[in-house]
Design a protein around this motif. Sequence first.
Motif, short mmCIF file in Angstrom:
data_model
loop_
_atom_site.label_atom_id
_atom_site.label_comp_id
_atom_site.label_asym_id
_atom_site.label_seq_id
_atom_site.Cartn_x
_atom_site.Cartn_y
_atom_site.Cartn_z
N TYR A 45 -14.18 -31.37 17.78
CA TYR A 45 -13.70 -30.23 16.99
C TYR A 45 -13.44 -29.07 17.94
CZ TYR A 45 -15.09 -32.77 12.85
OH TYR A 45 -15.19 -33.70 11.88
N GLU A 46 -12.40 -28.34 17.63
CA GLU A 46 -12.16 -27.15 18.43
C GLU A 46 -11.78 -26.01 17.50
OE1 GLU A 46 -8.76 -27.38 20.95
OE2 GLU A 46 -7.84 -28.94 19.75
N VAL A 47 -11.96 -24.83 18.01
CA VAL A 47 -11.60 -23.66 17.22
C VAL A 47 -10.13 -23.34 17.50
CG1 VAL A 47 -12.01 -21.19 16.93
CG2 VAL A 47 -13.92 -22.77 17.24
N VAL A 48 -9.39 -23.22 16.41
CA VAL A 48 -7.98 -22.91 16.55
C VAL A 48 -7.67 -21.66 15.76
CG1 VAL A 48 -7.28 -25.29 16.95
CG2 VAL A 48 -7.39 -24.39 14.61
N THR A 49 -6.58 -21.05 16.08
CA THR A 49 -6.15 -19.88 15.32
C THR A 49 -4.79 -20.17 14.74
OG1 THR A 49 -5.16 -18.96 17.30
CG2 THR A 49 -7.39 -18.27 16.78
N TYR A 50 -4.64 -19.77 13.54
CA TYR A 50 -3.34 -19.91 12.90
C TYR A 50 -3.13 -18.66 12.06
CZ TYR A 50 0.61 -21.73 10.32
OH TYR A 50 1.85 -21.88 9.77
N GLY A 51 -2.14 -17.90 12.42
CA GLY A 51 -1.89 -16.64 11.72
C GLY A 51 -3.06 -15.68 11.87
N GLY A 52 -3.68 -15.74 13.02
CA GLY A 52 -4.79 -14.81 13.28
C GLY A 52 -6.09 -15.24 12.65
N VAL A 53 -6.10 -16.45 12.09
CA VAL A 53 -7.32 -16.91 11.41
C VAL A 53 -7.96 -17.99 12.27
CG1 VAL A 53 -8.23 -17.95 9.32
CG2 VAL A 53 -6.28 -16.40 9.20
N LEU A 54 -9.25 -17.83 12.49
CA LEU A 54 -9.97 -18.80 13.29
C LEU A 54 -10.55 -19.88 12.39
CD1 LEU A 54 -11.74 -16.12 15.40
CD2 LEU A 54 -10.47 -17.98 16.46
N SER A 55 -10.39 -21.07 12.79
CA SER A 55 -11.01 -22.18 12.05
C SER A 55 -11.20 -23.31 13.03
CB SER A 55 -10.09 -22.61 10.90
OG SER A 55 -8.87 -23.07 11.41
N THR A 56 -11.82 -24.33 12.55
CA THR A 56 -11.97 -25.49 13.43
C THR A 56 -10.86 -26.48 13.14
OG1 THR A 56 -13.38 -26.64 11.86
CG2 THR A 56 -14.50 -25.25 13.51
N SER A 57 -10.65 -27.30 14.10
CA SER A 57 -9.67 -28.36 13.90
C SER A 57 -10.30 -29.64 14.43
CB SER A 57 -8.40 -28.05 14.68
OG SER A 57 -7.51 -29.14 14.56
N PRO A 58 -10.41 -30.65 13.62
CA PRO A 58 -10.08 -30.70 12.17
C PRO A 58 -10.94 -29.70 11.38
CG PRO A 58 -10.57 -32.88 13.04
CD PRO A 58 -10.95 -31.91 14.10
N PRO A 59 -10.47 -29.33 10.19
CA PRO A 59 -11.17 -28.27 9.44
C PRO A 59 -12.57 -28.72 9.00
CG PRO A 59 -8.99 -28.70 8.54
CD PRO A 59 -9.29 -29.82 9.49
N LEU A 60 -13.46 -27.78 9.09
CA LEU A 60 -14.82 -27.96 8.58
C LEU A 60 -15.14 -26.70 7.79
CD1 LEU A 60 -16.77 -29.24 11.74
CD2 LEU A 60 -16.14 -30.59 9.73
N ALA A 61 -16.05 -26.79 6.92
CA ALA A 61 -16.49 -25.61 6.18
C ALA A 61 -18.01 -25.50 6.28
CB ALA A 61 -16.07 -25.69 4.71
N VAL A 62 -18.49 -24.30 6.12
CA VAL A 62 -19.95 -24.10 6.09
C VAL A 62 -20.30 -23.61 4.67
CG1 VAL A 62 -21.89 -22.76 6.98
CG2 VAL A 62 -20.07 -23.52 8.53
N VAL A 63 -21.16 -24.33 4.05
CA VAL A 63 -21.58 -23.96 2.69
C VAL A 63 -22.98 -23.39 2.79
CG1 VAL A 63 -22.01 -24.82 0.34
CG2 VAL A 63 -20.15 -25.80 1.73
N TYR A 64 -23.17 -22.23 2.20
CA TYR A 64 -24.51 -21.64 2.30
C TYR A 64 -24.89 -20.90 1.02
CZ TYR A 64 -21.88 -17.38 3.63
OH TYR A 64 -21.01 -16.32 3.68
N LEU A 65 -26.13 -20.80 0.83
CA LEU A 65 -26.67 -20.18 -0.39
C LEU A 65 -27.05 -18.76 -0.04
CD1 LEU A 65 -27.40 -21.07 -3.32
CD2 LEU A 65 -29.77 -21.31 -2.50
N GLU A 66 -26.36 -17.84 -0.70
CA GLU A 66 -26.62 -16.45 -0.42
C GLU A 66 -27.72 -15.93 -1.32
OE1 GLU A 66 -23.43 -13.33 1.02
OE2 GLU A 66 -23.64 -13.24 -1.16
#
Lengths: 215, 573
Positions: A45-66
């Motif tokens: 996985y790597e961090v990519v930017t698209y339109g100024g937005v940082l995300s990982t590639s392939p995409p991953l999400a972090v789910v957390y309980l606030e």
Amino acid sequence: MNVRSLFVFLCVLGAHAPIARAQASVEGRVELPKTTSAPVVAKRYEVVTYGGVLSTSPPLAVVYLEGSFPKPASLPTKQVAQKDLMFVPALLPIQVGTKVEFPNQEKDTYHNIFSYSPAKRFDLGRYRPDEKPVPFQIFDVAGLVTLRCDIHEHMRGLILVLATPHFAVTDDSGHFKLTGLPAGHYTLKAWIDSRTTREHPIDLKSGSTAHVDFP
Amino acid sequence: MMLVVAGLTATGLYFAQRNATSTLQQDLLRDFQADLAALHKVEELRYAALAERCRALVAKPRIHAALEDNALDLLYPSARDELRDIMQDRANPQPDQISGVPHASFYRFLDHAGKVLPPPNPAEVGVLSTDEEAQLALKELPQTAQVGYLRRGAGAAEATIDEIIALPITSTETGEVIAALVIGFKPLEVAPKGGVEDMVSGIWLNGWLHLPGLSESVRAAVDQEMNRFLAANEVERSSRMYIDGDLYLSFFKKLNSGSAYPAVYEVAVHPLRIALTRQHRLRWQILGAGAVLLLIGFIASHLIAKRLSAPVAKLAVDSEENRARRKRVEAALASKHEELQRSTRFSADASHQLKTPVTVLRAGIEELLGRENLEPAMYDELSALHHQTYRLTGVIDDLLLLSRMDAGRLKIEFGSVDLSQVVEEWLDDLNALPDPLGLDVKTHVPAGLSISGERRYASLILQNLLENARKYNRSGGRIHVAGREENGSVYLTVGNSGPAIPPEMQPYIFERFSRGANGEKIAGHGIGLNLARELARLHGGELNLVSSNNEWTEFEVRFRPAEQSTANSRRPA
């Protein structure tokens, strides 16, 4: 340690840590951004930017309980290594106050990891592979920290500093499961990229597993 | 001649200096353009080096991090580290490397809107006035590097020009231009090399010409030309201007085509006065050199001509003398020749005229001798006279032969002559003669000893020698004839035991009509030895007196041996 094993590790950690409390769980799926890139076989996985937005590639999400949770007495030390001119893992969620080490695992390449992010500004300076002690930082403020290397301008890493101990990284299809959660009314959030965090109110009941899908 | 040479030289010089003038003007123009081109090349290199350096700078992760990670407060501090080596150290200014990256005098970042991001500590990034800083701003961020010029300082006198370059900073995250870095540095000041040392160049910016040290009239003319150039909307322009009677070359070029910054123009002015002065001087130098050369040429040619003509004059005198001398010699020769001819003719005529009366005389005497009633005394007298006619005939024959030789008419027909045979024949004849002295004759001639010559004359030589040997011998004396071949010659010696020839006489015995001291007693006419020697010489040999003492007088004839082939062919079997 690759991301999948980390994921499993985190799941196990989440499942066993609050063992004394009444436990609730939540599972579901985060709709991850479509990616046009071919399936990654090596699961890098790597961090990519698209339109100024940082995300990982392939995409991953972090789910957390606030929510407001008691602060733990001690927190495990985490690592973001540099290997093959990349951060591993590319995306690391941690609880506030966590100590993160940045070992250089290259063969003979220097790195100079720094961050100008408001959540944490630091500069580790140049260091060799197997530098002892391993350079580290303690992340005290919640927020997204962009890791950069002063020598290798393309390198990016993300540390998501969270105020909660309950979080998990989805698998690459977006599935997640959080266990060992306290019962109560919370907001479940899904961090998808640097600009997109979705949230969903949730009522957790002891001994039951809630199901939340982030569209 | 001198006038023609002088005229030609003057014409040549005139064309030479005219040619030099036009060549010089062309050279000046070419030098001017070459210098400008060189300057532009250096500027281009400098710009390329600077742009490359700046591109590397704007790619620095810290600058990106400051701009992208919302840490603008860290922008200038980060840049300070990164740009440290490009900024001119105010305390210790370093000279610029012409081909390298020049030192910056200031720098500023432009934000996403093109406005200048104010530096927290202007002293670190180069102090600029508010007005100057405002000139750096752009309406929008550029996509490519932009070149501009910044006028600094208020008054016209103190105003200076800084070159600025604005480089876009492209976000590695968005790919968009998020900021720009503007770096200012002193414009390149390169002293032009080559022949155009008095060329000045400056910058035209916003209607203001930055070209210090230009007189008002020239400035006005340049402004006028500049406006013409701007109106024509050309990229560059090269022109000639006459200002106050002086010729100037000028050159205009737009420096930052397509830049977002205000247009700037390079203005170069080259006053030709110095060059023209130099040319004027050159003209006089050429003329002077020509005149000196001409003078030297005249002198040199004069000297050379004089030197060359001296032997000719001498030759003329000499030849005159020679001619006179030759004439004298020729005259002398002619008279000698005539004399010789005359004497030869006389000799021949005399011989001929003599022979006839002698023959008549002998015939008369023979007729008288034939008479029967002749007294014995008369008969003896007549016999003696008859004998004398024979002597006379012999003398005449010899004289005839000599005269022929003198006239060069006697030619020896060379063949092989067997000397031993000739000797044999003469000894036979000799034996037939009365021998009152009772001589003992011995010969020692090898058989077949041959010489090259004509038999008749070779025989005559021998005859003369033998007759001499007999005549001058004593009673009961000896004659010895010997032949030998030695050192490529054949020698024949004839010796007799007659009285010696006195030494004082010896040098004269071969002269004509010379006879020995006791010659009066002996028959002969004194031309025998002379004849023999002449004949021997005609045979390519010589006749010499070898020795003459009380006992023995010996003559030796040298002949050339017969050539082998002819000797062989003529040798009797």
